[in-house]
Write an enzyme that holds these catalytic residues in place. Structure first.
Site, PDB file in Angstrom:
ATOM      1  N   LYS A 215      -1.352  16.363  -8.823  1.00  0.00           N
ATOM      2  CA  LYS A 215      -0.600  16.124 -10.056  1.00  0.00           C
ATOM      3  C   LYS A 215       0.293  17.318 -10.392  1.00  0.00           C
ATOM      4  CE  LYS A 215      -1.874  11.954 -10.980  1.00  0.00           C
ATOM      5  NZ  LYS A 215      -0.890  10.855 -10.905  1.00  0.00           N
TER       6      LYS A 215
ATOM      7  N   THR B 147      -8.321   3.360 -20.449  1.00  0.00           N
ATOM      8  CA  THR B 147      -7.875   2.553 -19.322  1.00  0.00           C
ATOM      9  C   THR B 147      -9.035   2.316 -18.363  1.00  0.00           C
ATOM     10  OG1 THR B 147      -7.279   4.474 -17.966  1.00  0.00           O
ATOM     11  CG2 THR B 147      -5.577   3.607 -19.468  1.00  0.00           C
TER      12      THR B 147
ATOM     13  N   ASP C 211       0.838  -1.192   0.000  1.00  0.00           N
ATOM     14  CA  ASP C 211       0.000   0.000   0.000  1.00  0.00           C
ATOM     15  C   ASP C 211       0.877   1.249   0.000  1.00  0.00           C
ATOM     16  OD1 ASP C 211      -1.884   1.953   0.308  1.00  0.00           O
ATOM     17  OD2 ASP C 211      -2.662   1.227   2.225  1.00  0.00           O
TER      18      ASP C 211
ATOM     19  N   TYR D  45      -7.048  15.998  -6.623  1.00  0.00           N
ATOM     20  CA  TYR D  45      -6.229  15.161  -7.506  1.00  0.00           C
ATOM     21  C   TYR D  45      -5.432  16.029  -8.478  1.00  0.00           C
ATOM     22  CZ  TYR D  45      -5.286  11.991 -11.455  1.00  0.00           C
ATOM     23  OH  TYR D  45      -4.697  11.290 -12.478  1.00  0.00           O
TER      24      TYR D  45
END
Length: 257
Positions: free
Chosen positions: A165, A196, A65, A161
């Protein structure tokens, strides 16, 4: 030109599926020794490792993890032990976790996003440095996202997020500056919209079609599109004078100045 990927020892985080699994196949097909990493996808990981071995590659599986405090170091060290060292570290794992607009954002989600996308990137890189130095140098390749330029997108609920990034791109530059004296190069690939499982999980077919229509090349990215930039950054023969660079891999969807 000589294939200088052959014989290199590479760890690819988040490589049991999606872009990571494509990279594992690409590096293995060029003779690299590949450590496949997954959180808990043991079956998928073992299937991929068996596939790579059947093709003649020395491959192994490492589970762990990355979002835990001890996870990144344990994963990198286990991969290096199984491969007999490390020449290339591809920090690829990351994720949105779940969508939440900023007005509804909670601290638990913030902690989860930062642990996987920011802390794991920093600690995994830190753990890789001694192994790369012992090898006499090497390459670190980060995976960012078009989100570092675009933000979370209109009503997307991926603001944290996107911010994470952006951290990766900036952190890559610091890594490149600090590690150049050891012969370690650091670069970054920022994929756009690819076919994906991640994009299928967080976007409907209608949303993906709408995105496709904004891409000048007229299609979503595929496996063949994804692997080239990583192979380029990994190769000293092709990119030995390239470090601190972010490559936007999005079919022309975003064209930063």
């Amino acid at each position: 030109m000589t294939n200088d990927i052959a014989g290199k020892r590479v760890l690819i985080t988040g490589s049991t599926q999606g872009i990571g699994s494509w990279l594992a196949r690409a590096f293995a097909s060029r003779g690299a020794h590949v450590a496949v990493h997954g959180l808990n996808h043991a079956d998928e990981g073992l299937t991929l490792v068996d596939e790579l071995k059947a093709g003649g590659s020395n491959a192994c599986l490492v589970l762990g993890d990355l979002s835990s405090e001890a996870g990144p170091t344990a994963i990198v060290d286990e991969a290096a032990a199984k491969l007999g060292g490390l020449d290339i570290y591809i920090s690829n794992a990351g994720g949105i976790i779940r969508r939440s607009r900023i007005e509804a954002f909670d601290l638990d989600l913030y902690n989860d996003v930062m642990a996987l996308n920011v802390r794991a990137t920093l600690l995994g890189t830190k753990a890789a440095i001694p192994h790369l130095r012992a090898a006499g140098g090497g390459s670190i390749i980060f995976t960012s996202s078009k989100a570092h330029l675009l933000g979370g997108g209109l009503k997307s609920g991926a603001g944290a997020y996107a911010g994470a990034k952006s951290f990766i791109v900036n952190f890559m530059k610091s890594t490149a500056r600090e590690l150049a004296e050891y012969g370690i190069r650091a670069n970054c690939v920022s994929p756009g919209t690819f076919a994906t499982p991640t994009h299928s999980l967080f976007a409907t077919p209608e949303q993906l079609e709408a995105l496709r229509q904004t891409i000048p090349l007229g299609r979503l990215g595929n496996e063949a599109d994804a692997v080239g930039p990583y192979l380029f950054f990994a190769s000293d023969a092709l990119s030995g004078y390239v470090t601190g660079q972010a490559l936007e891999l999005n079919g022309g969807e975003l064209m930063p100045s």
